[in-house]
Design a protein around this motif. Structure first.
Motif, short mmCIF file in Angstrom:
data_model
loop_
_atom_site.label_atom_id
_atom_site.label_comp_id
_atom_site.label_asym_id
_atom_site.label_seq_id
_atom_site.Cartn_x
_atom_site.Cartn_y
_atom_site.Cartn_z
N PRO A 161 0.82 -1.21 0.00
CA PRO A 161 0.00 0.00 0.00
C PRO A 161 0.86 1.27 0.00
O PRO A 161 2.09 1.21 -0.01
CB PRO A 161 -0.76 -0.13 1.32
N GLY A 162 0.20 2.42 0.01
CA GLY A 162 0.87 3.69 0.29
C GLY A 162 1.54 4.34 -0.90
O GLY A 162 2.21 5.35 -0.76
N SER A 163 1.43 3.71 -2.10
CA SER A 163 2.16 4.21 -3.26
C SER A 163 3.65 4.27 -3.02
O SER A 163 4.36 5.11 -3.58
CB SER A 163 1.65 5.60 -3.71
N THR A 164 4.13 3.35 -2.17
CA THR A 164 5.58 3.25 -1.97
C THR A 164 6.26 2.91 -3.29
O THR A 164 7.40 3.32 -3.54
CB THR A 164 5.89 2.19 -0.90
N LEU A 165 5.54 2.20 -4.16
CA LEU A 165 6.08 1.88 -5.49
C LEU A 165 6.47 3.16 -6.23
O LEU A 165 7.40 3.15 -7.04
CB LEU A 165 5.04 1.10 -6.31
N GLY A 166 5.75 4.25 -5.95
CA GLY A 166 6.03 5.53 -6.61
C GLY A 166 7.41 6.09 -6.27
O GLY A 166 7.92 6.93 -7.00
N ASN A 167 8.00 5.66 -5.17
CA ASN A 167 9.33 6.14 -4.82
C ASN A 167 10.44 5.37 -5.54
O ASN A 167 11.62 5.69 -5.40
CB ASN A 167 9.56 6.12 -3.30
N PHE A 168 10.05 4.33 -6.30
CA PHE A 168 11.03 3.60 -7.10
C PHE A 168 11.11 4.24 -8.48
O PHE A 168 10.09 4.68 -9.03
CB PHE A 168 10.61 2.13 -7.29
N GLU A 169 12.31 4.24 -9.07
CA GLU A 169 12.44 4.59 -10.49
C GLU A 169 11.66 3.55 -11.28
O GLU A 169 11.56 2.39 -10.83
CB GLU A 169 13.92 4.58 -10.90
N PRO A 170 11.13 3.91 -12.47
CA PRO A 170 10.33 2.93 -13.22
C PRO A 170 11.00 1.56 -13.39
O PRO A 170 10.35 0.53 -13.23
CB PRO A 170 10.09 3.63 -14.56
N HIS A 171 12.31 1.52 -13.66
CA HIS A 171 12.95 0.21 -13.84
C HIS A 171 13.02 -0.55 -12.51
O HIS A 171 12.92 -1.76 -12.48
CB HIS A 171 14.34 0.34 -14.47
N GLU A 172 13.15 0.20 -11.40
CA GLU A 172 13.16 -0.46 -10.08
C GLU A 172 11.76 -0.98 -9.74
O GLU A 172 11.61 -2.04 -9.13
CB GLU A 172 13.58 0.51 -8.98
N ALA A 173 10.73 -0.21 -10.13
CA ALA A 173 9.35 -0.62 -9.87
C ALA A 173 9.07 -1.93 -10.61
O ALA A 173 8.47 -2.87 -10.06
CB ALA A 173 8.38 0.48 -10.32
N CYS A 174 9.54 -2.01 -11.85
CA CYS A 174 9.35 -3.20 -12.66
C CYS A 174 10.09 -4.38 -12.02
O CYS A 174 9.53 -5.47 -11.86
CB CYS A 174 9.86 -2.91 -14.07
#
Ligand code: AVI
Length: 320
Positions: A161-174
């Motif tokens: 939760p929390g949009s923690t994914l948003g703190n990753f760079e797109p390649h890190e999120a992937c």
């Protein structure tokens, strides 16, 4: 370097501190200078973040909670009975409590790097959900880790939760989504909160609150460098700045040097021009479609997504 031996003696570094030191030295040597947002969260930073989540301008936390509450029955419909809920990162337990109340989970596995915090959280949940098995895992959830044997036979549901994914760079999120899929295995599900792209003014104010808590949160990383790495940052010589970078769909937080100055740390010096920035955080905002594309590109099948009526925040259900 003349300062290094004295400092080495003064600070007996554990492994985590020396990784912090390496990252800071590396980040401040770059152009533009940068620091990883993961270093915001010492005890003071975590407390300041809790305060941010209650600010009138910071809509994500309360909006995500409202979605989890209002869409509880739709969310529970995609969750197999008796599944194990694996939460990536363990912060405040408010959100997971909502899921645990609304869905029939057999076990809860919070995964977090901070062992002390995990234990306190696990104890509180065991008390309030006596029939739930809680198996905390102390690990960095951005790297591969093993799930507890006790949940081996259970269907798995990841929770991020929390949009923690948003703190990753797109390649890190992937990479994170891929690794979560590997860890959770075949037929897993994932419930993930993602902040949405929106009116720039709302985004601006969420990261430039009038009480100045976000500014303190941002500046605290310099305080932490002073305390843990023997730095001599003058906090009054830097200002907080958060801007929305529309082309890259992200809020950027910066610390801007008010003047030309030199800062010392671990026997090294770092010079700043007046107006020079340290980029301390990016907070990516997604459209529903761009997030679904990211999920697909990471091996997941988007199943359903929910928003609040104003379209501020989204919660997605993915299937492995
Ligand atoms: C934790 N993370 C999702 C927050 C965000 O909104 O990117 C951290 C934060 N930074 C400034 N305010 C809140």
């Amino acid at each position: 370097n003349v300062h290094a031996p004295a400092l080495a003696k003064a600070h007996r570094f554990d492994e985590q501190t020396s990784a912090f030191a390496d990252d800071v030295i590396d980040g401040l040597a770059q152009h533009p200078k940068r620091l990883s947002p993961k270093y915001f969260y010492d005890a003071t930073g975590s407390e300041l973040f809790e305060q941010i989540t209650l600010l009138p301008e910071y809509y994500p936390t309360r909006t995500e909670l409202s979605i989890l509450r209002d869409r509880g029955s739709a969310i529970s419909a995609i969750i197999p009975k008796g599944a194990a809920l694996v939460e990536f990162g363990a912060g405040a337990t408010t959100k997971v409590r909502l899921l645990l109340q609304q869905c029939a989970f057999g076990a809860y596995v919070p995964v977090d790097i901070s062992g002390d915090f995990l234990k306190a959280q696990a104890d509180a949940l065991r008390k309030d959900f006596p029939s739930l098995d809680v198996y905390p895992v102390a690990a960095d959830f951005t790297a591969p880790f093993a799930l507890p044997e006790q949940i081996a036979g259970m269907p798995k549901v990841g929770f991020f939760p929390g949009s923690t994914l948003g703190n990753f760079e797109p390649h890190e999120a992937c990479a994170f989504l891929r690794s979560a899929r590997d860890i959770l295995g075949e037929r897993a599900r994932m419930v993930i909160g993602v902040d949405l792209e929106k009116d720039e003014r709302a985004l601006y104010h969420a990261y430039n609150d009038s009480a100045g808590i976000t500014a303190r949160f941002n500046l605290n990383v310099l305080h932490r460098i002073n305390r843990e790495l023997g730095g001599n940052f003058d906090l009054s010589a830097f200002i907080h700045r958060a801007i929305y970078n529309r082309d890259r769909h992200r809020i950027e937080m910066h610390l801007i040097s008010r003047k030309s100055q030199t800062v010392r740390m671990l026997g090294r010096s770092f010079s700043f021009r007046a107006g020079e920035s340290i980029h301390t955080e990016s907070s990516y905002k997604y459209s529903l479609e761009r997030f679904a594309a990211l999920a697909r590109g990471s091996g997941w099948v988007p199943r359903e997504s929910w928003m609040d009526p104003a379209g501020m925040f989204s919660v997605h259900a993915l299937v492995a």
